[in-house]
Scaffold this active site. Structure first.
Site, PDB file in Angstrom:
ATOM      1  N   ASP A   1     -16.242  -2.349  -5.560  1.00  0.00           N
ATOM      2  CA  ASP A   1     -16.813  -1.011  -5.370  1.00  0.00           C
ATOM      3  C   ASP A   1     -16.213   0.050  -6.284  1.00  0.00           C
ATOM      4  OD1 ASP A   1     -14.312  -0.954  -4.256  1.00  0.00           O
ATOM      5  OD2 ASP A   1     -14.908  -0.001  -2.374  1.00  0.00           O
TER       6      ASP A   1
ATOM      7  N   ARG B   1     -14.916  -3.454   2.878  1.00  0.00           N
ATOM      8  CA  ARG B   1     -14.556  -2.078   3.229  1.00  0.00           C
ATOM      9  C   ARG B   1     -15.796  -1.169   3.326  1.00  0.00           C
ATOM     10  NH1 ARG B   1      -8.833  -0.579   3.945  1.00  0.00           N
ATOM     11  NH2 ARG B   1      -8.269  -0.564   1.758  1.00  0.00           N
TER      12      ARG B   1
ATOM     13  N   ASP C   1     -13.766  -6.093  -3.296  1.00  0.00           N
ATOM     14  CA  ASP C   1     -14.913  -5.338  -2.761  1.00  0.00           C
ATOM     15  C   ASP C   1     -15.939  -4.976  -3.851  1.00  0.00           C
ATOM     16  OD1 ASP C   1     -13.380  -5.425  -0.471  1.00  0.00           O
ATOM     17  OD2 ASP C   1     -12.660  -3.362  -0.659  1.00  0.00           O
TER      18      ASP C   1
ATOM     19  N   ASP D   1      -8.863   1.786  -6.013  1.00  0.00           N
ATOM     20  CA  ASP D   1      -8.977   3.233  -6.133  1.00  0.00           C
ATOM     21  C   ASP D   1      -7.683   3.956  -5.736  1.00  0.00           C
ATOM     22  OD1 ASP D   1     -10.796   5.375  -6.826  1.00  0.00           O
ATOM     23  OD2 ASP D   1     -10.582   5.974  -4.725  1.00  0.00           O
TER      24      ASP D   1
ATOM     25  N   ARG E   1       0.842  -1.198   0.000  1.00  0.00           N
ATOM     26  CA  ARG E   1       0.000   0.000   0.000  1.00  0.00           C
ATOM     27  C   ARG E   1       0.882   1.254   0.000  1.00  0.00           C
ATOM     28  NH1 ARG E   1      -5.186  -1.889   0.618  1.00  0.00           N
ATOM     29  NH2 ARG E   1      -5.490  -3.688   1.983  1.00  0.00           N
TER      30      ARG E   1
HETATM   31  O1  F6P Z   1      -9.993  -3.751  -0.263  1.00  0.00           O
HETATM   32  C1  F6P Z   1      -9.870  -5.114  -0.096  1.00  0.00           C
HETATM   33  C2  F6P Z   1      -9.875  -5.497   1.352  1.00  0.00           C
HETATM   34  O2  F6P Z   1      -9.814  -6.912   1.444  1.00  0.00           O
HETATM   35  C3  F6P Z   1     -11.061  -4.962   2.152  1.00  0.00           C
HETATM   36  O3  F6P Z   1     -12.221  -5.714   1.957  1.00  0.00           O
HETATM   37  C4  F6P Z   1     -10.497  -5.016   3.553  1.00  0.00           C
HETATM   38  O4  F6P Z   1     -11.096  -4.065   4.400  1.00  0.00           O
HETATM   39  C5  F6P Z   1      -9.046  -4.680   3.344  1.00  0.00           C
HETATM   40  O5  F6P Z   1      -8.741  -4.975   2.008  1.00  0.00           O
HETATM   41  C6  F6P Z   1      -8.123  -5.439   4.262  1.00  0.00           C
HETATM   42  O6  F6P Z   1      -6.835  -5.051   4.006  1.00  0.00           O
HETATM   43  P1  F6P Z   1      -5.543  -5.702   4.636  1.00  0.00           P
HETATM   44  O7  F6P Z   1      -5.129  -6.810   3.751  1.00  0.00           O
HETATM   45  O8  F6P Z   1      -4.569  -4.598   4.664  1.00  0.00           O
HETATM   46  O9  F6P Z   1      -5.890  -6.223   5.999  1.00  0.00           O
END
Ligand code: F6P
Length: 343
Positions: free
Chosen positions: A129, A171, A127, A103, A72
């Site tokens: 979205d 999310r 998601d 996004d 990220r």
């Molecule tokens: O955006 C994808 C997602 O899996 C969401 O549904 C969730 O909130 C988030 O990523 C979790 O992210 P991480 O892998 O950083 O815990």
């Protein structure tokens, strides 16, 4: 021509199928060279690459995760980040970049495009979205996993006369909850689009009890918000794009139901990253492949600053500018379908 490929943000089943398709068509049809960029935008900031040719992508179609790694990382978080990206692209003779991401990743792609990076986007998130496209790959795989969980929970909930709550990802939208809930016969589905009142959920459970159904299955999206209290987060620490880690609303709901209805016993299952791991289902393999082929076509046409999108049965291109920062929420028609089966 040399094309760099990166995947950023949370992984989604099907990323490897996109990479395979981009590489296959780039090399075989267009005679391009391809290179992998390690861990999303981090790889372009740091200048870290992975060789990517036909052999390197063989066997990738069913594989989950991302062979390129992901992160990220937001290059705009550091002052020299964007310039380092542009310098590395020049230094390594990369003529175009295919960015596979949600996004956040696509937002960075657009900003860098405005600064001169030749970049196209492939929308990616479990998601579902992202605006501008009907379905993202990985979404239906996540739905299948959640639906299978519901089928299993159904039998144990019924045997023990319990209320079982399944918390799913998604999310800020309820797509996974809504699809899995409808497919798995949920008695209530709580999503971020409609803040919930626990008393209403209890009414649904009581209504079922009155007709002899002494168990209920409730699906709650991790981002669903109680009407009368704060949004529930697992940790308020935010990532480089400002997102807090969600999770825990299922436990809140379970406890509240037991508080309001003392005779009811609840159990909570948080499905978490099981929804993202493993092999993509065939639908996602097919659309991921088509996304990848459409993306390399965009590079070939020089249509930078665009994202490939699925509309009906066609893959089209849309300007990144028009889709980033816009969220596709669950449509009211789908919510109405689900509600017919509540209680
Ligand atoms: O955006 C994808 C997602 O899996 C969401 O549904 C969730 O909130 C988030 O990523 C979790 O992210 P991480 O892998 O950083 O815990």
């Amino acid at each position: 021509m040399k094309v760099g490929i990166l995947s950023g943000g949370g992984d989604a089943p099907g990323i490897n199928a996109v990479i395979r398709a981009v590489v296959r068509k780039a090399i075989q049809e267009y005679g391009f060279e391809t290179v992998g960029i390690r861990d999303g935008w981090r790889g372009l900031v740091e200048g870290e690459f992975i060789p990517l040719d036909l052999n390197a992508t063989s066997g990738l179609l069913p594989r989950g995760g991302s062979v390129l790694g992901t992160s990220r990382t937001n290059p705009f978080k550091s002052e020299d980040g964007p310039q380092r990206v542009l310098n590395n692209v020049k230094k390594h003779n990369i003529d175009g970049v295919v960015a596979i991401g949600g996004d956040d990743t696509l937002g960075v792609a657009y900003k860098l495009y405005e600064m001169g990076l030749k970049c196209v986007g492939v929308p990616k998130t479990i998601d579902n979205d992202l605006a501008g496209t009907d379905y993202t790959f990985g979404f239906q795989t996540a739905v299948s996993i959640a639906c299978e969980a519901l089928d299993k929970l159904h039998t144990t909930a019924e045997a023990h006369h319990r209320v079982i709550i399944l918390e799913v990802m998604g999310r800020y939208t309820g797509w996974i909850a809504m699809w899995a809930g409808i497919a798995g016969g949920a008695d209530a589905i709580l999503i971020p689009e409609e803040p919930f009142d626990v008393k209403e959920t209890c009414k649904i459970i009581r209504k079922r009890q009155k007709r002899g159904r002494n168990f209920s299955l409730i699906v709650v999206a991790e981002g669903a918000k109680p009407k009368d209290s704060e949004e529930i987060v697992y940790s308020s620490r935010v990532d480089e794009f400002g997102h807090a880690r969600l999770g825990g609303v299922g436990y809140h709901l379970g406890k509240e139901i037991e508080r309001l209805c003392e005779d009811i016993e609840t159990r909570v299952v948080v499905l978490g990253h099981l929804q993202r791991g493993g092999s993509p289902i065939p639908f996602d393999r097919v659309i991921a492949t088509r996304y990848g082929l459409a993306a390399i076509d965009l590079v070939h046409e020089g249509k930078y600053g665009h994202m490939v999108a699925l509309r009906g049965n066609d893959f089209i291109s849309v300007p990144l500018k028009g889709v980033i920062g816009r969220r596709k929420t669950v449509d009211s028609k789908l919510i109405e379908v689900a509600k017919v089966f509540f209680g």
